[in-house]
Design a protein around this motif. Structure first.
Motif, PDB file in Angstrom:
ATOM      1  N   GLU A  85      -4.372 -43.053  -4.249  1.00 49.38           N
ATOM      2  CA  GLU A  85      -5.568 -42.519  -4.899  1.00 49.38           C
ATOM      3  C   GLU A  85      -5.357 -41.063  -5.304  1.00 49.38           C
ATOM      4  O   GLU A  85      -5.768 -40.657  -6.394  1.00 49.38           O
ATOM      5  CB  GLU A  85      -6.773 -42.644  -3.969  1.00 49.38           C
ATOM      6  CG  GLU A  85      -7.225 -44.072  -3.732  1.00 49.38           C
ATOM      7  CD  GLU A  85      -8.287 -44.178  -2.647  1.00 49.38           C
ATOM      8  OE1 GLU A  85      -8.801 -43.134  -2.171  1.00 49.38           O
ATOM      9  OE2 GLU A  85      -8.598 -45.323  -2.246  1.00 49.38           O
ATOM     10  N   LEU A  86      -4.736 -40.296  -4.440  1.00 50.59           N
ATOM     11  CA  LEU A  86      -4.475 -38.888  -4.738  1.00 50.59           C
ATOM     12  C   LEU A  86      -3.546 -38.760  -5.935  1.00 50.59           C
ATOM     13  O   LEU A  86      -3.791 -37.974  -6.845  1.00 50.59           O
ATOM     14  CB  LEU A  86      -3.876 -38.173  -3.525  1.00 50.59           C
ATOM     15  CG  LEU A  86      -3.496 -36.712  -3.733  1.00 50.59           C
ATOM     16  CD1 LEU A  86      -4.730 -35.878  -4.057  1.00 50.59           C
ATOM     17  CD2 LEU A  86      -2.793 -36.161  -2.514  1.00 50.59           C
ATOM     18  N   ARG A  87      -2.477 -39.567  -5.950  1.00 50.32           N
ATOM     19  CA  ARG A  87      -1.534 -39.540  -7.075  1.00 50.32           C
ATOM     20  C   ARG A  87      -2.252 -39.844  -8.384  1.00 50.32           C
ATOM     21  O   ARG A  87      -2.060 -39.174  -9.386  1.00 50.32           O
ATOM     22  CB  ARG A  87      -0.417 -40.562  -6.830  1.00 50.32           C
ATOM     23  CG  ARG A  87       0.935 -39.938  -6.832  1.00 50.32           C
ATOM     24  CD  ARG A  87       2.036 -40.943  -6.552  1.00 50.32           C
ATOM     25  NE  ARG A  87       2.428 -40.823  -5.155  1.00 50.32           N
ATOM     26  CZ  ARG A  87       2.340 -41.774  -4.247  1.00 50.32           C
ATOM     27  NH1 ARG A  87       1.907 -42.965  -4.573  1.00 50.32           N
ATOM     28  NH2 ARG A  87       2.695 -41.572  -3.014  1.00 50.32           N
ATOM     29  N   ASN A 104      -4.588 -38.057 -13.501  1.00 48.73           N
ATOM     30  CA  ASN A 104      -5.743 -37.998 -14.405  1.00 48.73           C
ATOM     31  C   ASN A 104      -6.178 -36.559 -14.664  1.00 48.73           C
ATOM     32  O   ASN A 104      -6.539 -36.210 -15.789  1.00 48.73           O
ATOM     33  CB  ASN A 104      -6.910 -38.809 -13.839  1.00 48.73           C
ATOM     34  CG  ASN A 104      -6.658 -40.297 -13.906  1.00 48.73           C
ATOM     35  OD1 ASN A 104      -5.841 -40.775 -14.691  1.00 48.73           O
ATOM     36  ND2 ASN A 104      -7.336 -41.050 -13.058  1.00 48.73           N
ATOM     37  N   LEU A 105      -6.133 -35.734 -13.647  1.00 45.89           N
ATOM     38  CA  LEU A 105      -6.498 -34.326 -13.804  1.00 45.89           C
ATOM     39  C   LEU A 105      -5.553 -33.630 -14.777  1.00 45.89           C
ATOM     40  O   LEU A 105      -5.987 -32.874 -15.651  1.00 45.89           O
ATOM     41  CB  LEU A 105      -6.481 -33.620 -12.446  1.00 45.89           C
ATOM     42  CG  LEU A 105      -6.858 -32.158 -12.429  1.00 45.89           C
ATOM     43  CD1 LEU A 105      -8.287 -31.945 -12.905  1.00 45.89           C
ATOM     44  CD2 LEU A 105      -6.692 -31.596 -11.019  1.00 45.89           C
ATOM     45  N   LYS A 155      -3.777 -35.077 -17.176  1.00 47.49           N
ATOM     46  CA  LYS A 155      -4.048 -35.618 -18.522  1.00 47.49           C
ATOM     47  C   LYS A 155      -5.298 -34.974 -19.116  1.00 47.49           C
ATOM     48  O   LYS A 155      -5.312 -34.585 -20.278  1.00 47.49           O
ATOM     49  CB  LYS A 155      -4.217 -37.130 -18.464  1.00 47.49           C
ATOM     50  CG  LYS A 155      -2.929 -37.886 -18.292  1.00 47.49           C
ATOM     51  CD  LYS A 155      -3.184 -39.385 -18.217  1.00 47.49           C
ATOM     52  CE  LYS A 155      -1.911 -40.146 -17.960  1.00 47.49           C
ATOM     53  NZ  LYS A 155      -2.150 -41.592 -17.776  1.00 47.49           N
ATOM     54  N   ASP A 156      -6.349 -34.879 -18.307  1.00 47.48           N
ATOM     55  CA  ASP A 156      -7.595 -34.267 -18.785  1.00 47.48           C
ATOM     56  C   ASP A 156      -7.384 -32.799 -19.152  1.00 47.48           C
ATOM     57  O   ASP A 156      -7.917 -32.315 -20.152  1.00 47.48           O
ATOM     58  CB  ASP A 156      -8.699 -34.375 -17.729  1.00 47.48           C
ATOM     59  CG  ASP A 156      -9.199 -35.796 -17.539  1.00 47.48           C
ATOM     60  OD1 ASP A 156      -8.854 -36.674 -18.375  1.00 47.48           O
ATOM     61  OD2 ASP A 156      -9.920 -36.035 -16.551  1.00 47.48           O
ATOM     62  N   SER A 157      -6.592 -32.088 -18.370  1.00 51.27           N
ATOM     63  CA  SER A 157      -6.316 -30.678 -18.644  1.00 51.27           C
ATOM     64  C   SER A 157      -5.529 -30.518 -19.938  1.00 51.27           C
ATOM     65  O   SER A 157      -5.812 -29.626 -20.745  1.00 51.27           O
ATOM     66  CB  SER A 157      -5.532 -30.044 -17.490  1.00 51.27           C
ATOM     67  OG  SER A 157      -6.288 -30.078 -16.316  1.00 51.27           O
ATOM     68  N   GLU A 158      -4.524 -31.372 -20.117  1.00 53.43           N
ATOM     69  CA  GLU A 158      -3.732 -31.315 -21.348  1.00 53.43           C
ATOM     70  C   GLU A 158      -4.600 -31.625 -22.561  1.00 53.43           C
ATOM     71  O   GLU A 158      -4.501 -30.963 -23.599  1.00 53.43           O
ATOM     72  CB  GLU A 158      -2.563 -32.303 -21.266  1.00 53.43           C
ATOM     73  CG  GLU A 158      -1.479 -31.858 -20.304  1.00 53.43           C
ATOM     74  CD  GLU A 158      -0.426 -32.932 -20.053  1.00 53.43           C
ATOM     75  OE1 GLU A 158      -0.632 -34.112 -20.439  1.00 53.43           O
ATOM     76  OE2 GLU A 158       0.615 -32.580 -19.462  1.00 53.43           O
ATOM     77  N   LYS A 159      -5.475 -32.605 -22.428  1.00 59.83           N
ATOM     78  CA  LYS A 159      -6.377 -32.981 -23.525  1.00 59.83           C
ATOM     79  C   LYS A 159      -7.320 -31.815 -23.854  1.00 59.83           C
ATOM     80  O   LYS A 159      -7.513 -31.476 -25.016  1.00 59.83           O
ATOM     81  CB  LYS A 159      -7.185 -34.219 -23.122  1.00 59.83           C
ATOM     82  CG  LYS A 159      -8.035 -34.796 -24.209  1.00 59.83           C
ATOM     83  CD  LYS A 159      -8.723 -36.055 -23.707  1.00 59.83           C
ATOM     84  CE  LYS A 159      -9.671 -36.621 -24.738  1.00 59.83           C
ATOM     85  NZ  LYS A 159     -10.360 -37.829 -24.239  1.00 59.83           N
ATOM     86  N   ALA A 160      -7.863 -31.193 -22.819  1.00 60.87           N
ATOM     87  CA  ALA A 160      -8.771 -30.063 -23.030  1.00 60.87           C
ATOM     88  C   ALA A 160      -8.035 -28.889 -23.678  1.00 60.87           C
ATOM     89  O   ALA A 160      -8.580 -28.222 -24.559  1.00 60.87           O
ATOM     90  CB  ALA A 160      -9.389 -29.635 -21.704  1.00 60.87           C
ATOM     91  N   ALA A 161      -6.808 -28.661 -23.265  1.00 58.67           N
ATOM     92  CA  ALA A 161      -6.027 -27.555 -23.831  1.00 58.67           C
ATOM     93  C   ALA A 161      -5.720 -27.799 -25.304  1.00 58.67           C
ATOM     94  O   ALA A 161      -5.751 -26.875 -26.119  1.00 58.67           O
ATOM     95  CB  ALA A 161      -4.731 -27.366 -23.047  1.00 58.67           C
ATOM     96  N   LYS A 162      -5.435 -29.048 -25.675  1.00 64.35           N
ATOM     97  CA  LYS A 162      -5.135 -29.376 -27.075  1.00 64.35           C
ATOM     98  C   LYS A 162      -6.352 -29.201 -27.966  1.00 64.35           C
ATOM     99  O   LYS A 162      -6.234 -28.857 -29.131  1.00 64.35           O
ATOM    100  CB  LYS A 162      -4.633 -30.817 -27.182  1.00 64.35           C
ATOM    101  CG  LYS A 162      -3.223 -31.006 -26.707  1.00 64.35           C
ATOM    102  CD  LYS A 162      -2.799 -32.452 -26.846  1.00 64.35           C
ATOM    103  CE  LYS A 162      -1.409 -32.657 -26.262  1.00 64.35           C
ATOM    104  NZ  LYS A 162      -1.014 -34.067 -26.303  1.00 64.35           N
ATOM    105  N   HIS A 163      -7.533 -29.430 -27.410  1.00 64.15           N
ATOM    106  CA  HIS A 163      -8.755 -29.377 -28.203  1.00 64.15           C
ATOM    107  C   HIS A 163      -9.539 -28.078 -28.005  1.00 64.15           C
ATOM    108  O   HIS A 163     -10.675 -27.962 -28.424  1.00 64.15           O
ATOM    109  CB  HIS A 163      -9.649 -30.578 -27.869  1.00 64.15           C
ATOM    110  CG  HIS A 163      -9.035 -31.876 -28.282  1.00 64.15           C
ATOM    111  ND1 HIS A 163      -8.244 -32.613 -27.436  1.00 64.15           N
ATOM    112  CD2 HIS A 163      -9.056 -32.548 -29.452  1.00 64.15           C
ATOM    113  CE1 HIS A 163      -7.824 -33.696 -28.054  1.00 64.15           C
ATOM    114  NE2 HIS A 163      -8.297 -33.683 -29.281  1.00 64.15           N
ATOM    115  N   PHE A 164      -8.916 -27.111 -27.358  1.00 60.69           N
ATOM    116  CA  PHE A 164      -9.589 -25.845 -27.094  1.00 60.69           C
ATOM    117  C   PHE A 164      -9.757 -25.075 -28.402  1.00 60.69           C
ATOM    118  O   PHE A 164      -8.817 -24.898 -29.164  1.00 60.69           O
ATOM    119  CB  PHE A 164      -8.791 -25.009 -26.097  1.00 60.69           C
ATOM    120  CG  PHE A 164      -9.432 -23.680 -25.801  1.00 60.69           C
ATOM    121  CD1 PHE A 164     -10.561 -23.610 -25.017  1.00 60.69           C
ATOM    122  CD2 PHE A 164      -8.900 -22.510 -26.318  1.00 60.69           C
ATOM    123  CE1 PHE A 164     -11.157 -22.390 -24.742  1.00 60.69           C
ATOM    124  CE2 PHE A 164      -9.491 -21.282 -26.049  1.00 60.69           C
ATOM    125  CZ  PHE A 164     -10.616 -21.222 -25.257  1.00 60.69           C
TER     126      PHE A 164
END
Length: 126
Positions: free
Chosen positions: A89-91, A96-97, A99-108
């Motif tokens: 679950e931790l992995r 996911n964290l 992936k979400d961070s990379e997605k947010a950085a691309k759309h910043f």
């Protein structure tokens, strides 16, 4: 000592400075995987020196997970099975964290209304 094969031990001699310092021969240093720190012990009048290996982030989380499960009273096979499940679950959560961070950085968008300053402005001023 430098181990050249599994059955041969080669000893190296070194001087001890007035400050009790010893230079570790390069081959020994490399073979032992020494980085920044070592730890010492004594056994049968022999000094044992070994590299300090810092636990990885996964190992640190593993210790926390295990301690929590033990606090919950889990033991034996139940402890092992639950521990393995929590690690999976931790992995997944970390993946996911990221992936979400990379997605947010691309759309910043620097010009958009950014809540970062509002949420963390006092921390970012340091």
């Amino acid at each position: 000592m430098i181990v050249s094969d599994q059955n041969t031990i080669v000893w190296k001699r070194a001087r001890v400075s007035s400050k009790r310092q010893v230079t570790i021969p390069q081959k020994l240093y490399e073979q032992a995987g020494i980085k920044d720190e070592v730890e010492f012990s004594i056994q049968d009048n022999q000094i044992i020196l070994r590299p300090i290996r810092e636990p990885s982030e996964n190992e640190q989380f593993a210790d926390l997970i295990l301690a929590d499960l033990i606090d919950q009273g889990l033991t034996g096979q139940e402890l092992l099975a639950t521990f393995r499940q929590k690690q999976k679950e931790l992995r997944r959560a970390v993946t996911n964290l990221i992936k979400d961070s990379e997605k947010a950085a691309k759309h910043f968008d620097k010009n958009a209304n950014d809540e970062t300053d509002e949420l963390f402005g006092d921390l970012m001023e340091d």
